[in-house]
Design an enzyme around this catalytic site. Structure first.
Site, PDB file in Angstrom:
ATOM      1  N   TYR A  71       2.063 -67.473  15.338  1.00  0.00           N
ATOM      2  CA  TYR A  71       3.511 -67.306  15.203  1.00  0.00           C
ATOM      3  C   TYR A  71       4.102 -66.526  16.382  1.00  0.00           C
ATOM      4  O   TYR A  71       5.291 -66.659  16.672  1.00  0.00           O
ATOM      5  CB  TYR A  71       3.844 -66.549  13.913  1.00  0.00           C
TER       6      TYR A  71
ATOM      7  N   LYS B 280     -11.162 -70.292  10.507  1.00  0.00           N
ATOM      8  CA  LYS B 280     -11.887 -71.471  10.985  1.00  0.00           C
ATOM      9  C   LYS B 280     -12.855 -70.996  12.066  1.00  0.00           C
ATOM     10  O   LYS B 280     -12.720 -71.342  13.252  1.00  0.00           O
ATOM     11  CB  LYS B 280     -10.903 -72.513  11.530  1.00  0.00           C
TER      12      LYS B 280
ATOM     13  N   ASP C  44     -10.178 -74.767   5.537  1.00  0.00           N
ATOM     14  CA  ASP C  44     -10.029 -76.111   4.947  1.00  0.00           C
ATOM     15  C   ASP C  44     -10.796 -76.191   3.623  1.00  0.00           C
ATOM     16  O   ASP C  44     -10.283 -76.699   2.620  1.00  0.00           O
ATOM     17  CB  ASP C  44     -10.460 -77.213   5.926  1.00  0.00           C
TER      18      ASP C  44
ATOM     19  N   ASP D  53       0.415 -69.127   5.567  1.00  0.00           N
ATOM     20  CA  ASP D  53       1.654 -69.849   5.277  1.00  0.00           C
ATOM     21  C   ASP D  53       1.334 -71.086   4.441  1.00  0.00           C
ATOM     22  O   ASP D  53       1.954 -71.338   3.400  1.00  0.00           O
ATOM     23  CB  ASP D  53       2.327 -70.225   6.600  1.00  0.00           C
TER      24      ASP D  53
ATOM     25  N   ASP E 101       1.753 -71.584   0.053  1.00  0.00           N
ATOM     26  CA  ASP E 101       2.595 -72.621  -0.559  1.00  0.00           C
ATOM     27  C   ASP E 101       1.774 -73.425  -1.553  1.00  0.00           C
ATOM     28  O   ASP E 101       2.243 -73.769  -2.642  1.00  0.00           O
ATOM     29  CB  ASP E 101       3.163 -73.586   0.507  1.00  0.00           C
TER      30      ASP E 101
HETATM   31  C1  IPM Z   1       7.413 -68.379   4.737  1.00  0.00           C
HETATM   32  C2  IPM Z   1       8.285 -69.350   5.466  1.00  0.00           C
HETATM   33  C3  IPM Z   1       8.531 -68.799   6.871  1.00  0.00           C
HETATM   34  C4  IPM Z   1       7.218 -68.804   7.612  1.00  0.00           C
HETATM   35  C5  IPM Z   1       9.634 -69.505   7.660  1.00  0.00           C
HETATM   36  C6  IPM Z   1      10.934 -69.574   6.893  1.00  0.00           C
HETATM   37  C7  IPM Z   1       9.837 -68.864   9.005  1.00  0.00           C
HETATM   38  O1  IPM Z   1       7.710 -70.608   5.470  1.00  0.00           O
HETATM   39  O2  IPM Z   1       7.790 -67.197   4.631  1.00  0.00           O
HETATM   40  O3  IPM Z   1       6.348 -68.781   4.266  1.00  0.00           O
HETATM   41  O4  IPM Z   1       6.808 -69.816   8.193  1.00  0.00           O
HETATM   42  O5  IPM Z   1       6.581 -67.749   7.625  1.00  0.00           O
HETATM   43 MG    MG Z   2       5.976 -70.771   4.264  1.00  0.00          MG
END
Ligand code: IPM
Ligand code: MG
Length: 368
Positions: free
Chosen positions: A142, A192, A225, A249, A253
Site C-alpha cells: 500500500y 507467501k 492462498d 484486506d 473481506d
Molecule cells: C479497507 C478498504 C480500504 C483498503 C480502501 C477503502 C482504501 O478496502 O479498509 O479494507 O483497501 O484498505
Molecule cells: Mg478492504
C-alpha cells in the site's frame, strides 16, 4: 481529569446515517452512565473534497492526532471515480492510517447466532464463529516505494512495491500475540514465503518474536492462498490471524462475508500509546459507503455501533460498557429486529437505520 475526546468523521454515502445512530449512543452514555465525551466533527473523503478540494485537510489531520479516538463512517462513491488518484476519497483514509501510524488493524469476524442462516456457507461451518484478523495497516504494498505508472520503451508499466522492515513485522506480531493471550491463545500467521522475500522475512520475524516473548501462545504459519481456502473450509480452526496489509484486506473481506453480514462488522486501527497511555486509534465499520442505498434509511448501523464499542474497550478502558453495547446488539438481533440487509428469503418488514439505533438504545436501557 479531562473528558475523553472523540473526533467523528462520518464521511460519505451511508456514513452520516449510521454515525447518527452512534451519536445517540454517545448521548445515552452521557445521560445514563455519566460518561461525557468531548465530541468534535470533521470531514473526510468525497465530502471533504467537495468542500476543500482535498479528501482530508491538514486541520482535520492535526485534530485526529490530538484526540483520544477517531470514529469514521465510510468514504467514497461513484461521483468521485474520475478524480485524480491523489485526491480520491480513499486517500484521506490512507493518510489518517499512515500519519497516525495505525499499524495494527483488528477485524473481528463474529457470527451472531441469530444470523447463522445468512452465511453462504453451511450453518455448522459458521455458527459460533469468533475470529480476529490482525492486518498490518501502514506498510507493505500500500505504501512501498517505488510506485507509479512509468514509461519503459514503448509502453507503460505500473509498479508497486511490497516492503516490510523487521520492526514493522515485529510490532504487528506483538499486537497479535497480545490479543491472542486475551482470547484462545492461538495465532496463525499468513504470507507467501514460497514466492516473496518479504514473506520469508515475515515468517522468520513472527517466529522469533514468538519464541522470545510469547512461547505460551500457539503459533502456526500458512501460505495466504491456503489460508484463504482454510477460512472457507473450516474457519473455526482459527483464533487470531496475523497478516500483511494487502492479504489482510482480502482475507478480512472474505472472513466478513462468512458471517453473512458485512453490515455488522466493526474494526479498530491501533497505533502506539500516546502520552496519556491510550493508543492512537481509529474505529470504523468494515463496510463501505454503499452509495446505492445512501439516503434511503436502509443502512444497517450495527457495524458502526460495534466500532464504538471497540473504542470503549480499546481506547477508554470501558470493557464492561463495551460488552453492554455488544449484548444490546445481540439482544436486538435475537428479538428479530432486522434492517433490510438482514432480511432472509423468508422476508418480513425491515426496520430503518434509525429504528435499529432506537432498538439498541432500548436494549441498553433494559441493561441498567
Ligand atoms: C479497507 C478498504 C480500504 C483498503 C480502501 C477503502 C482504501 O478496502 O479498509 O479494507 O483497501 O484498505
Ligand atoms: Mg478492504
Amino acid at each position: 481529569m479531562a473528558n475523553p475526546s472523540l473526533l467523528i468523521l462520518a464521511g460519505d454515502g451511508i456514513g452520516p446515517e449510521v454515525m447518527a445512530e452512534v451519536k445517540k449512543i454517545i448521548s445515552w452514555f452521557d445521560a445514563k452512565r455519566g460518561v461525557t465525551f468531548d465530541v468534535s466533527e470533521g470531514l473526510v473523503g468525497g465530502c471533504s473534497y467537495d468542500a476543500h478540494g482535498t479528501p482530508l485537510t491538514d486541520e482535520t489531520m492535526a485534530r485526529a492526532q490530538e484526540v483520544d479516538a477517531v470514529l469514521l463512517g465510510a468514504v467514497g462513491g461513484p461521483k468521485y471515480d474520475k478524480l485524480d488518484f491523489s485526491v480520491k476519497p480513499e486517500r484521506g483514509l490512507l493518510r489518517l492510517r499512515k500519519e497516525m501510524d495505525l499499524f495494527s488493524n483488528l477485524r473481528p469476524a463474529q457470527c451472531f447466532d441469530a444470523l447463522a442462516d445468512f452465511s453462504s456457507l453451511k450453518k455448522e461451518v459458521v455458527a459460533g464463529l469468533d475470529i480476529v484478523i490482525v492486518r498490518e495497516l501502514t506498510s507493505g504494498v500500500y505504501f512501498g516505494e517505488p510506485r507509479g505508472i512509468f514509461v519503459e520503451g514503448n509502453e507503460r508499466v505500473g509498479i508497486n512495491t511490497q516492503r516490510y522492515t523487521e520492526s514493522e513485522i515485529a510490532r504487528v506480531a506483538r499486537s497479535a500475540f497480545e490479543l491472542a493471550r486475551k482470547r484462545n491463545n492461538k495465532v496463525c500467521s499468513m504470507e507467501k514465503a514460497n514466492v516473496m522475500e518479504s514473506g520469508i522475512l515475515w515468517r522468520e520475524v513472527v517466529q522469533e518474536i514468538h519464541d522470545k516473548e510469547y512461547p505460551d501462545v500457539e503459533l502456526s504459519h500458512m501460505y495466504a492462498d491456503a489460508g484463504a481456502m482454510q477460512l472457507c473450509r473450516w474457519p473455526k480452526q482459527f483464533d487470531v490471524i496475523v497478516t500483511d496489509n494487502l492479504f489482510g484486506d482480502l482475507l478480512s473481506d472474505m472472513a466478513a462475508m462468512l458471517t453473512g453480514s458485512l453490515g455488522m462488522l466493526p474494526s479498530a486501527s491501533l497505533g502506539l500509546p500516546m502520552a496519556n497511555g491510550r493508543p492512537k486509534a481509529l474505529y470504523e465499520p468494515v463496510h463501505g459507503s454503499a452509495p446505492d442505498i445512501a439516503g434511503t434509511g436502509k443502512a444497517n448501523p450495527i457495524a458502526c455501533i460495534l466500532s464504538f464499542a471497540m473504542a470503549l474497550r480499546y481506547s477508554f478502558g470501558m470493557g464492561d460498557d463495551a460488552t453492554r453495547v455488544d449484548k444490546a446488539v445481540e439482544k436486538v438481533l435475537a428479538d428479530g429486529v432486522r434492517t433490510a440487509d438482514l432480511m432472509g428469503p423468508a422476508g418480513g418488514t425491515p426496520v430503518s437505520t434509525a429504528q435499529m439505533g432506537d432498538a439498541v438504545i432500548a436494549a441498553l436501557n433494559a441493561s441498567l
